[in-house]
Each structure stands twice: as C-alpha cells, then as structure tokens.
Design an enzyme around this catalytic site. Structure first.
Site, PDB file in Angstrom:
ATOM      1  N   GLY A 249     -41.386 -46.165  -0.841  1.00 50.19           N
ATOM      2  CA  GLY A 249     -41.981 -45.077   0.029  1.00 50.19           C
ATOM      3  C   GLY A 249     -40.720 -44.621   0.954  1.00 50.19           C
ATOM      4  O   GLY A 249     -40.075 -45.152   1.300  1.00 50.19           O
TER       5      GLY A 249
ATOM      6  N   GLY B 268     -41.520 -42.681   3.599  1.00 45.62           N
ATOM      7  CA  GLY B 268     -42.054 -42.435   5.058  1.00 45.62           C
ATOM      8  C   GLY B 268     -41.044 -42.978   6.115  1.00 45.62           C
ATOM      9  O   GLY B 268     -39.838 -43.212   5.801  1.00 45.62           O
ATOM     10  N   PHE B 269     -41.541 -43.139   7.041  1.00 47.82           N
ATOM     11  CA  PHE B 269     -40.774 -43.551   8.464  1.00 47.82           C
ATOM     12  C   PHE B 269     -39.936 -44.883   8.071  1.00 47.82           C
ATOM     13  O   PHE B 269     -38.801 -45.071   8.060  1.00 47.82           O
ATOM     14  CB  PHE B 269     -41.382 -43.679   9.646  1.00 47.82           C
ATOM     15  CG  PHE B 269     -41.801 -42.269  10.198  1.00 47.82           C
ATOM     16  CD1 PHE B 269     -40.777 -41.491  10.697  1.00 47.82           C
ATOM     17  CD2 PHE B 269     -43.020 -41.863  10.166  1.00 47.82           C
ATOM     18  CE1 PHE B 269     -41.047 -40.188  11.021  1.00 47.82           C
ATOM     19  CE2 PHE B 269     -43.440 -40.870  10.736  1.00 47.82           C
ATOM     20  CZ  PHE B 269     -42.511 -39.743  11.280  1.00 47.82           C
ATOM     21  N   GLY B 270     -40.666 -45.846   7.621  1.00 44.48           N
ATOM     22  CA  GLY B 270     -39.938 -47.134   7.147  1.00 44.48           C
ATOM     23  C   GLY B 270     -39.211 -47.106   6.243  1.00 44.48           C
ATOM     24  O   GLY B 270     -37.839 -47.816   6.359  1.00 44.48           O
TER      25      GLY B 270
ATOM     26  N   VAL C 172     -45.402 -46.576  -7.370  1.00 50.26           N
ATOM     27  CA  VAL C 172     -45.079 -48.203  -7.720  1.00 50.26           C
ATOM     28  C   VAL C 172     -46.517 -48.658  -8.086  1.00 50.26           C
ATOM     29  O   VAL C 172     -47.233 -48.584  -6.900  1.00 50.26           O
ATOM     30  CB  VAL C 172     -44.212 -48.725  -6.688  1.00 50.26           C
ATOM     31  CG1 VAL C 172     -44.059 -50.148  -7.098  1.00 50.26           C
ATOM     32  CG2 VAL C 172     -42.773 -48.153  -6.831  1.00 50.26           C
TER      33      VAL C 172
ATOM     34  N   GLU D 236     -55.730 -34.557  18.768  1.00 52.33           N
ATOM     35  CA  GLU D 236     -54.808 -33.107  18.668  1.00 52.33           C
ATOM     36  C   GLU D 236     -55.551 -32.132  17.778  1.00 52.33           C
ATOM     37  O   GLU D 236     -55.498 -31.132  17.976  1.00 52.33           O
ATOM     38  CB  GLU D 236     -53.540 -33.766  18.226  1.00 52.33           C
ATOM     39  CG  GLU D 236     -52.842 -34.510  18.980  1.00 52.33           C
ATOM     40  CD  GLU D 236     -51.325 -35.235  18.728  1.00 52.33           C
ATOM     41  OE1 GLU D 236     -51.108 -35.545  17.514  1.00 52.33           O
ATOM     42  OE2 GLU D 236     -50.395 -35.181  19.337  1.00 52.33           O
TER      43      GLU D 236
ATOM     44  N   ASP E  91     -46.915 -49.274   7.909  1.00 55.99           N
ATOM     45  CA  ASP E  91     -48.530 -49.255   7.969  1.00 55.99           C
ATOM     46  C   ASP E  91     -49.161 -50.367   7.026  1.00 55.99           C
ATOM     47  O   ASP E  91     -50.217 -50.761   7.158  1.00 55.99           O
ATOM     48  CB  ASP E  91     -49.120 -47.902   7.668  1.00 55.99           C
ATOM     49  CG  ASP E  91     -48.866 -46.962   8.765  1.00 55.99           C
ATOM     50  OD1 ASP E  91     -48.347 -47.326   9.833  1.00 55.99           O
ATOM     51  OD2 ASP E  91     -49.428 -46.003   8.506  1.00 55.99           O
TER      52      ASP E  91
ATOM     53  N   ALA F   2     -45.470 -44.684  13.784  1.00 52.91           N
ATOM     54  CA  ALA F   2     -44.070 -44.211  13.340  1.00 52.91           C
ATOM     55  C   ALA F   2     -43.178 -45.317  13.808  1.00 52.91           C
ATOM     56  O   ALA F   2     -42.304 -45.825  12.980  1.00 52.91           O
ATOM     57  CB  ALA F   2     -43.805 -42.909  13.687  1.00 52.91           C
TER      58      ALA F   2
END
Lengths: 443, 443
Positions: free
Chosen positions: A8, A10-12, A76, A171, A308, A319
């Site tokens: 992944g 993403g942010f992590g 994966v 938003e 997450d 995040a």
C-alpha cells in the site's frame, strides 16, 4: 540485506518507505495503482476544482531519489506468514515477494453497511474513479435538469443527497452548494441553479462528531448559511435511481433525487481478512486487524499493520494515524537492525483535525484550541498548501488550486458519459483480467 | 425572432455562435457534451502533460456573457428539412428544436477504414475518453513491462505503435519518445524506459504530407533524432492484443506491441448521412456533405454545413476551415437578416499549419514561409498560448502547461484501470440509455 515489503502506498505505506530511506534495507513497495492518492482532496476532484493529477502524484516520482525502494504494481491477495512471502496479482500475471519484515497498509474500502446495492446509485468517495463518476453525475445533473419539462423531474435532478456527515460528507455538501450558488448561476436558460437542494443526511445526531461539540455546532451553522439542509438522526433505508428512503425522527420519508453520494462508512479491505487468516490475528467488527501496542500482528513481530486497516485503542481512520504509524514501524525496523531497544508502545499525537465547509469557512481543532470561519479556513489552507508544496513540489498545481478555489470558476468541470456509467458496465462486463485483450483490473 | 440552430460546439459551431453574438437572433447550440474540446491538444492529455479540464472548457462558461444563445445537451439524430426542425436525443429523453436557419457542424469520427475491430486494440484520438484510455495504456505499459520476467514480453510492453503520420500521429509519437527518454528514466528497477521503441506507421510515403515536401523531410529528421522509427509505405492489415500486422515494401511483417493507437483516418459522423437523406444532398466518399460554394446544402439555402463534415474543393479537415466556415455562415445569416447582398463563395484563408514534434522542436508552414526546429516550436508555442489565453482566459492553465512542457515532468500521469478498459466494457454492456439507473449515453 534485510527485505522490507510494504503493501500500500497510501499515507501509511508511503511515509514508512520514506522513513526508511537511509536504512540499510531493500524495500519493495506494492500498490494497486501507480499513484499515491491524496484522499483528503478527492472531493475537490469530484466538484471540479482540481484535476485528478493534482491530487495523485506517481509513486515513482515521489520516491525517484530513493534508491533502496522498488515500486511494483499489483494487489496483494495473500500472506504466507510461515514462508514469509506475499502473493500478488497484477494485470495478466501473478508473482510472489519474500520479506523479512512486512508492513501492511492497505487502507480501507467504502462500506454500505451490508447494502452494497446502494453503490449503483450512490457512488462512494474512495478512488479517482469514484470522484470522476461523481463529477460526471453532479455536473450532468444540472445539464439534464435544464432539459426537463416536468417540474418534478427538474426538482429531482436539482436535489443532491450526501449520506454521511463526517469531514468528506460535509466538504462535499458544502462544495455542491457553492457550485449551485456561486459558479453556475446565469449559465442556464431554463433552470436557476440556486434552487438546487443539497441535503446532508446522517444517522447520528451531529455533524463532524470527531471534532467535538463546539465545532460541530459551528459547522452546522455554516452549513445552514450555505443553504445545505442537514438531516440528522436520519437513517438511509433505501437508495434507488430516482431517490432515497429515510427513517427520520418524523417517520418514514422519501427524498426524490437523481444524484446521491455515499460518504458514510468504511470497512477493512479484503487483505485484512487474508492477513487475519494467515496469522490468526483477531479483527474488530469492521474487519480491521487488532494489533499489539507496537502495531505488530500478535505472534508476528515481523508483521506491522498500520493506518485504516488496523484497530488499536479506538484510534480514528485519519491520515495522521497512518503517517505516524508508518513512521513508527520504520523506526522499529531501524532499531531492530541496529540492535537497539525497541520503542515503547505507539502513541498517536493528535495534530488536529480540520474540514473546509466553503470558501473562506472551515473548522479546525488543534490541541485545546478550536477555530472556525475564516480563521479556520486560513489554517486549513495553510496546512494543505504546505503539504501539497512540500510533497508534490509543484508550484503550478498550487497556483491552479489557489485560483480555482479563490475565484468563482471551476476549471476542471469536464467529465464524460463513459465516466458516469463505466462502473456499472465494468461490474456487469465481468473481470477484465479474463476478457480484455490488454488485461487490466479495477483495484 | 429568427431562430438559428447550431449543431455541434466544436470549432465550427462555437465560432458561428460567437460571430452571432450581436445579431438579433435566437440561437440554440446543441452539443453531445457540455464542453468544447480543443482537439489539437488531445495528445497532450494522452501523454500526461495536460489535464482534460485544461483543453475542454464548458460551453456555458465560454458563452456565459452571450444572452442570445441557449446551450442544450443532446445528440441530433435527425433533420426534418420540410418542417424545419431537428430531433435530439439526450440521456433519458428526446426533444425537437425548430429552426429558421440551421448550421450543422458535427465534426468527424475516427475511421478504421472498414476494420472497426481494430478499435479494441488501437484506440483513436477523437475524445476525452480516447485520450484518457490512451494515457492509461501508455503509462500502464511501462508499469507492466517492469513486472514481466520474459524478455519478449518486456519488449512487447515497451513497443508503442502509432498508426497515421499526420499531425496527431507525429505529435503522439514524439511525446511518447520524450516520455521514454526524458521523463521516465531512473524510475524503474528492472527496465530502462529509454529502450522503448516508438514506431510510426503510415501507408503513404511521407509524414505530414499536408505540410509540403520541405517540412515533411525536416519533420522526418527530427523524428529520427528523437529515436522514433518511421515506417512509411506500410499498410496495417491486422491489429490484435499483442501486436500489429503490416505490409511493408519488404513484405509482410509482424510487430509485437501491447500498446497501439490509431490516428489514421476520419469519417463523416452519422448525422451527415441523416442530413443527406433528409435533403437529398450528395456526399463524398468519406460520407461528407458536398456543399455549395456558400457552404449551404443544395436546395436548402437555410442549411449550412461547416467544418469536418462538409466537402468543398478538397479543403482539409482542420480547425481553421471549421472556424472560418462557422464565421462565414454567421455572416451570411446577418446579411440576409439585414437585407444585404450575400457574400461571395466561401474562401478559405490558409493561416498555416504547425505540428510540434518534441520539446523545442516543431514544424510550421505559414504562407510562403517554412519554419522548423526551435523557431518552428516558438511559433507553435506562441499560437497555442495566445489561443488558450484568449479563449479560456485561464492563466494558471497556461502556466501549468508551460511548466509541464518546459520541464521534464508530466504532472497529469494519473489514470485508472477503469479508464483503460471502460470502452470495451461499455460496448459489450450495451446501451446505457436502456439499462442504467441514471441514464447516460456515450456520445
């Protein structure tokens, strides 16, 4: 050389990879797309402010100066914890990658709470495809409203329902209201875009609950000022082509609306289940891996789960939790390799939350402080500008964004009919892996 | 009030509408999308330089200050020349619009010269969907090449074939070569993007034939310098998932390639046939309406056909012919309404042609003058900058473009797997008009 596999980007995953840039390790970063997605701004793609390229820099470009990382495209699908390897599917091929340490950071999927059929009529807000589909539906709704002769049809096309009053839902609702009141008026002969209704629905009794009572109240007031109708304690029981059925405190109601969107729930991705099965790790109700205090999977100190898809002490799916988790895991790996004492349990430092409601108006919560209105908006702007500049290093993107956001226009209004209905076609068409000449799969 | 119906908001239709802005007429402008497409830059969307929003401003925004025009979404499917009305299909509804004068400017479609099955494997270059599909395929090819273990498969993924050596094909081939040599090197662990082959194929014996021999020769030299392999007098006889079959002067050959694109031919749109049937107008071999010298349809002085869908004196299918044709038709209408003498026959003023081959290199033909290399490129840049600035009035878009184009990066590399295969799925899925909850149709 110690092999770290990160699942992944993403942010992590991305921040874990960056934190290991000077470590003596071989990193393989596996992601289902070639880009990192800056999810907090996805709603701006959906509402025509930004292009998809501006919120999704290629992973290879972000990491181009980091020699110890190998970026690979793929999903994966399984973990073999005994043999220490992951199996990966990519368009037209499968491969395996062995690891010494594994960091799993595959994020979350949209959840419809068991009503997956809602997805056809109320797209979620998780991917670029989602955002482009919503963009096509939102702008298309005004075009189609203008063509209707039946007043009820006009009303249905001019009614927008956003399900879920967390930051994304708030938003989205705010931006659709701004679109209707600020960008589009004067551009149609038969309809008045200002008559559009934007309805924000949530089953609980407040908006932005994670921001605390004070900001929730202010956000609610700002939404009302924008003309957004907020329906709380309202549960969605049906979504179909022409509207939505809700249980409100007043009883059952039907809202006629052609354009619905879902920002209500998240669930663990399929990989969480595979990982739980491979390691015997417990999962919470949402299917997330219950990790140990050091973010490792019980019985497997060589496997970290961050962001997450992990569950720990009720930490929120934001995040900052993923970023700090990714960095923490990287730090532990470096300490182990250096023979140092491991760090203590993962401690999340809440740097604050913010949500923009409209131009010049946002709510922000930082430590003990609460900001709203223009001050909140300036803070929101500063943080996002800094992030975009630092991260993507693209002056023009920021300029573009600033101009679109400060002005009345929306420079990215384009969408195609194909984008509006590709999801349904693709789902029914079947697995393109099997069928397409040039095989590709929707992640 | 005199009612003018304009079909199509391409260069012809849009410039006709603008030329009528001070005329005492009621204009209805009908277009299948909500945006005007600046087609000459479509290849920059396909190769990650520009976002789709930057080349496709909303029609309503362009015309927002013009009160005498009503923009309507829809596809004109038929013309009733006796009753003077057109029938229109839009998602989920049909309607008719009556006219006193009709301007038909529906452009052209991609032609595969009777081999429509090629489209599955070699997308055309006519729409935003085409460009996004090509973007997904081009960038995806490098990702997938990096995952292959079989050297032949790597080669197939790193071979790009562009069919058609007109301006679009030349520009595409040049940009893919620049991508491979300038943007992507250093970003992959297993492949060297500089080893990518870009092959430009055409059945005739020169590139850019419409530019004349001198520039054709210079363009060929510039393409060679970029590393593009140009295969002339080479006819495509087959296109499938893994390659392309060609008849060359050397005999039959097979080129292994996963990524093919088609920039070879145009055909009249379905509306040309409907118009010919409704009016008895003759059509040429490509199906285009053979108009009278004043661009009207024979026997119907109230119907003008302009741009790519009309045939007159062998005029080329370029933006300037459409723009001047649209303005000419508008002028004739104004003269008729004012009781003035009609203008003489339509005279096309060739303002020149230009094609960019790479950064800092283009060919341009203006009147008796020929420019190539850096000077040609500066001219190309100036013309397009002026056009974009004047037309779209978006400083940031131009800045964005300038920075992307001058720098090495491509800021719009994002694409999704859905974009890569939506076309095939949608085609097989069937007419979404019939099937989708929220009906939309691919124009």
């Amino acid at each position: 050389m110690h092999r770290v596999v990160i699942v992944g980007a993403g942010f992590g995953g991305l921040f874990a990879a960056r934190a290991l840039r000077r470590a003596d390790v071989e990193i393989t970063l596996i992601n289902g797309t070639a880009y990192h997605l800056f999810q907090p701004l996805l709603y701006q793609v959906a509402t025509g402010i930004l292009s998809e390229g501006e919120i999704a820099p290629p992973i290879r470009e972000i990491l181009r100066k980091q020699d110890n990382v190998d970026v690979r495209l793929g999903w994966v699908t399984g973990v073999d914890a005994a043999a220490k390897k992951v199996s990966v599917e990519a368009p037209g091929l499968e491969y395996e990658v062995e690891y010494d340490t594994l960091i799993v950071a595959a994020g979350a999927s949209q959840s419809y709470f068991g009503n997956d059929q809602f997805a056809d009529h109320a797209p979620g807000m998780k991917s670029i495809d989602d955002a482009l589909e919503l963009r096509a539906r939102i702008f298309g709704a005004f075009e189609l409203a203008d063509l209707q002769t039946d007043p009820e049809a006009v009303e249905r096309w001019l009614t927008f329902v956003v399900v879920g009053a967390g930051p994304t839902g708030v938003e989205m609702a705010g931006q659709i209201a701004e679109l209707a009141h600020r960008t589009l008026p004067g551009q149609y002969k038969r309809i008045d875009p200002r008559k559009a209704r934007v309805i924000l629905v949530d089953a609980i009794d407040a908006v932005l609950t994670s921001f605390g009572d004070q900001l929730a109240t202010r956000a609610l007031r700002q939404l009302h000022l924008l003309g957004v109708e907020v329906e709380l304690k309202t549960k969605v029981v049906g979504v179909d082509a022409t509207g939505i059925d809700v249980e409100t405190p007043r009883g059952h109601e039907r809202i006629g609306s052609m354009t619905k969107m879902w920002a209500a729930g998240v669930a663990a991705p399929p990989l969480a289940k595979a990982l739980a099965e491979a390691t015997g790790a417990p999962t919470d109700r949402a299917g997330r891996i219950e990790v140990r205090p050091d973010l490792t999977v019980p019985g497997h100190p060589e496997i970290f789960a961050v962001g997450d898809m992990m569950s720990l002490d009720g930490l929120p799916g934001v995040a900052q939790v993923a970023i700090q988790g990714g960095r923490y895991a990287a730090d532990q790996i470096k300490r182990r390799l250096a023979g140092k004492e491991p760090r203590g349990p993962f401690k999340y430092l809440d740097k604050g939350s913010m949500a923009t409601i409209s131009r010049f108006s946002a709510v922000a919560s930082v430590g003990r402080f609460r900001f709203s209105g223009f001050i909140g908006w300036l803070m929101w702007l500063a943080v996002h500008l800094l992030y975009l500049v630092g991260f993507k290093n693209r002056v023009t993107a920021v300029l573009h964004w600033a101009v679109s956001f400060l002005g009345r226009g929306r420079s990215e209004r384009v969408s195609t009919f194909q984008q509006a209905f590709a999801r349904a076609a693709v789902r029914e068409y079947g697995d393109p892996f099997e069928r397409l000449p040039q095989p590709h799969r929707h992640p």
